[in-house]
Design a protein around this motif. Structure first.
Motif, PDB file in Angstrom:
ATOM      1  N   GLY A  70      73.010 -14.544  24.719  1.00 16.23           N
ATOM      2  CA  GLY A  70      71.686 -13.939  24.614  1.00 16.23           C
ATOM      3  C   GLY A  70      71.794 -12.431  24.507  1.00 16.23           C
ATOM      4  O   GLY A  70      70.932 -11.698  24.987  1.00 16.23           O
ATOM      5  N   ALA A  71      72.862 -11.956  23.884  1.00 20.85           N
ATOM      6  CA  ALA A  71      73.171 -10.532  23.805  1.00 20.85           C
ATOM      7  C   ALA A  71      73.701 -10.218  22.409  1.00 20.85           C
ATOM      8  O   ALA A  71      73.671 -11.073  21.523  1.00 20.85           O
ATOM      9  CB  ALA A  71      74.203 -10.173  24.869  1.00 20.85           C
ATOM     10  N   HIS A  72      74.184  -8.994  22.231  1.00 23.25           N
ATOM     11  CA  HIS A  72      74.781  -8.604  20.954  1.00 23.25           C
ATOM     12  C   HIS A  72      75.847  -7.545  21.190  1.00 23.25           C
ATOM     13  O   HIS A  72      75.966  -6.989  22.278  1.00 23.25           O
ATOM     14  CB  HIS A  72      73.720  -8.121  19.960  1.00 23.25           C
ATOM     15  N   ILE A  73      76.611  -7.280  20.139  1.00 26.14           N
ATOM     16  CA  ILE A  73      77.641  -6.242  20.176  1.00 26.14           C
ATOM     17  C   ILE A  73      76.936  -4.914  19.890  1.00 26.14           C
ATOM     18  O   ILE A  73      76.167  -4.814  18.932  1.00 26.14           O
ATOM     19  CB  ILE A  73      78.734  -6.520  19.122  1.00 26.14           C
ATOM     20  N   PRO A  74      77.173  -3.892  20.706  1.00 27.16           N
ATOM     21  CA  PRO A  74      76.468  -2.623  20.497  1.00 27.16           C
ATOM     22  C   PRO A  74      76.768  -2.006  19.128  1.00 27.16           C
ATOM     23  O   PRO A  74      77.885  -2.101  18.621  1.00 27.16           O
ATOM     24  CB  PRO A  74      77.007  -1.711  21.590  1.00 27.16           C
TER      25      PRO A  74
END
Length: 158
Positions: A88-92
């Motif tokens: 539920g996230a991403h790579i900055p």
């Protein structure tokens, strides 16, 4: 298995920077695509290649939108991008990586200093951006090399 992450936050409910929020640590507020957002640094750590060397991924060139970059990477088969989205996230992006570095410099988040971290912003068909969180050095490296990823969440502030 994809984790269900908090989708938005009311401005009145934002904690102080450096405090827990949405399964991580609230790093900062910032603007993305005309919308104010809260950047959250997760404690999860992924290791892997950014993608295939010599292959330009359409849609992974944003300097600011890490989620759009990560989705484009995942659609092209990037395993670290797929794993980040499953959290539920991403790579900055480059911008988000620099904001995380500022939070680290302020003593709000802890990041490894012994490895370079991938950012989701693609430099070319051969290289993608990475960051050294010891001193904030931003550079690019071959996409097929293994690097650390510390996923983030970006919540719209309502």
């Amino acid at each position: 298995m994809t984790q269900v992450a908090q989708q938005t936050i009311a401005a009145a409910d934002l904690p102080e920077r450096g405090q827990p929020l949405a399964g991580g640590i609230f790093a900062t507020r910032y603007w993305l695509n005309g919308e104010e957002r809260a950047l959250v640094q997760l404690d999860a750590e992924l290791i892997g290649a950014w993608g295939e060397y010599g292959v330009k991924i359409p849609g992974a060139d944003s300097y600011s939108d890490g989620e759009a970059n990560t989705r484009a990477m995942a659609e092209a088969g990037s395993q670290i991008a797929i794993k980040a989205l499953e959290l539920g996230a991403h790579i900055p992006s480059c911008l988000e990586g620099q904001l995380v570095m500022a939070a680290k410099a302020d003593g709000l988040v802890t990041l490894r200093e012994d490895r370079f971290h991938w950012l989701s912003t693609q430099y070319s068909a051969y290289y993608a951006y990475n960051m050294d969180f010891e001193d904030g050095w931003l550079g690019s490296y071959g996409k097929d090399s293994e690097r650390v990823v510390r996923p983030v969440r970006s919540l719209p502030i309502r």
